[in-house]
Design an enzyme around this catalytic site. Sequence first.
Site, PDB file in Angstrom:
ATOM      1  N   LYS A 238      42.412  36.230  53.007  1.00  0.00           N
ATOM      2  CA  LYS A 238      41.848  37.264  53.852  1.00  0.00           C
ATOM      3  C   LYS A 238      40.523  36.891  54.017  1.00  0.00           C
ATOM      4  O   LYS A 238      39.719  36.145  53.333  1.00  0.00           O
ATOM      5  CB  LYS A 238      41.963  38.779  53.501  1.00  0.00           C
ATOM      6  CG  LYS A 238      40.973  38.641  52.112  1.00  0.00           C
ATOM      7  CD  LYS A 238      39.545  39.293  52.025  1.00  0.00           C
ATOM      8  CE  LYS A 238      38.134  39.236  51.247  1.00  0.00           C
ATOM      9  NZ  LYS A 238      36.567  39.276  51.588  1.00  0.00           N
TER      10      LYS A 238
ATOM     11  N   GLY B  75      34.548  34.112  48.925  1.00  0.00           N
ATOM     12  CA  GLY B  75      35.317  34.893  49.329  1.00  0.00           C
ATOM     13  C   GLY B  75      36.224  35.430  50.478  1.00  0.00           C
ATOM     14  O   GLY B  75      35.917  35.939  51.421  1.00  0.00           O
TER      15      GLY B  75
ATOM     16  N   ALA C 146      39.139  36.012  48.464  1.00  0.00           N
ATOM     17  CA  ALA C 146      40.030  37.362  47.412  1.00  0.00           C
ATOM     18  C   ALA C 146      40.611  36.151  47.226  1.00  0.00           C
ATOM     19  O   ALA C 146      42.574  36.849  47.263  1.00  0.00           O
ATOM     20  CB  ALA C 146      40.383  38.775  48.583  1.00  0.00           C
TER      21      ALA C 146
ATOM     22  N   ASP D  84      40.905  44.241  46.634  1.00  0.00           N
ATOM     23  CA  ASP D  84      41.355  43.527  47.591  1.00  0.00           C
ATOM     24  C   ASP D  84      42.769  43.858  47.607  1.00  0.00           C
ATOM     25  O   ASP D  84      43.354  42.673  48.210  1.00  0.00           O
ATOM     26  CB  ASP D  84      40.647  42.725  48.273  1.00  0.00           C
ATOM     27  CG  ASP D  84      38.939  42.580  49.255  1.00  0.00           C
ATOM     28  OD1 ASP D  84      38.956  43.540  49.417  1.00  0.00           O
ATOM     29  OD2 ASP D  84      38.551  41.384  48.584  1.00  0.00           O
TER      30      ASP D  84
END
Length: 314
Positions: free
Chosen positions: A11, A102, A104, A140
Site C-alpha cells: 500500500k 513503509g 505495510a 493496515d
Amino acid sequence: MTGVTVRVPAKLNLQLAVGPPRADGYHDLVTVFHAVSLFDQVKVEPAGRDGVTVTGEGADQVPADQDNLALRATEALRAAAPDRGTGTVHVTISKRIPVAAGLAGGSADAAAALLACNELWGAGLTQPQLCEIGAAVGSDVAFALLGGTAVGRGRGEQLTPALAPATQYHWVLAFADGQLSTPAVYAALDRLRTARPADPAGSEVAVAAEPDLDAALMSALRSGDAARVGQRLTNDLQPAAVSLFPALRKTLTAGLELGALGALVAGSGPTCVFLAANAERALELAVSLSGAGVCRSVARVSGPVPGAAVVSAG
C-alpha cells in the site's frame, strides 16, 4: 483441502494526516490508502503445529515465531470462529514487499493469512468480518483485504472506499539502503512538533491538529488527472522520517528533478514514492533514479489494484 495460496498488495498513503498522541499512545489518522502492484504471496497448509517460513526480500528480518503478524492473524481467526473446523497451520510467506519500508508488508501478509485460513477452514466469514478481525491484528490489515483506493480513519482501520474512477496511476518506488521503525518515526514527529517554534515560517512540520481529509486530493482522484494528484501528495510523517534518515531528502529531490509529478515518503518510510505521467515516463524515471545512485533499488508499480485474493486452493 491441502493448501491455499493468496496474493496480497503493498500500500501507499497518498495522504497521511496525523493527529496528536492519544492517551493510549496511538495517533488518530486520516489517510488515503492506495494498493499497488507489488505483491507478497502467502500459502497456508494444515500442519501438526503452527509455524511460519519466510523467503525472498528481507526474509531474515521477518519474525518466524508468534510475533509474526501472519501467525497472529491465524490465531485471531481461530479465536473468532472456533466452531468452523479450524486447525493448526504452516504459513509460507514469499516476500517481494520490502520489510520496514513503509509499504505495510507485514500487514499485507496478515491479511493474506486471514483470507487463506478462511478458505482452508471453510469458515465462511465475509470480507467485512475478516476486516474487523484484521483491524485488531494491525492498523493496515483491513485495507490489505479491501485494496483499491480508500479513506482510512481512526488508526487507519475505519475504511471507506474512495469514490473515484478506475484511473490507473503509474508509480516508481525507490527503496532505501536501510530501514525505519514505525514507532521511532512517530516518536520523532511528536518531538519535532513539541520543538516547533511559535512562528514556524517555512516549517515542514504540520501542527498537531485533529487530522482532516484533503478535499483537493479527493477531487484530483475523481478527475483522474495524474498531475493534479501529484500536487496533492502529503505525509505528516515525512519530516520525521527525513530527520532520522537524511539521505531521503536527496532521493526525493532527485525524483522531482527527473520529472516526477509528485513525490513523498511512503508511510513511515524509508521508501520514496514518485508519481509518473504514464507507463513510459515511469520507466524513464526508474532508469534515471537507478543510475543516480540515490537509492538501493527501484520498482515500477501501478495502482489501484484489488486487495488480497486467492490464487490457488487444492
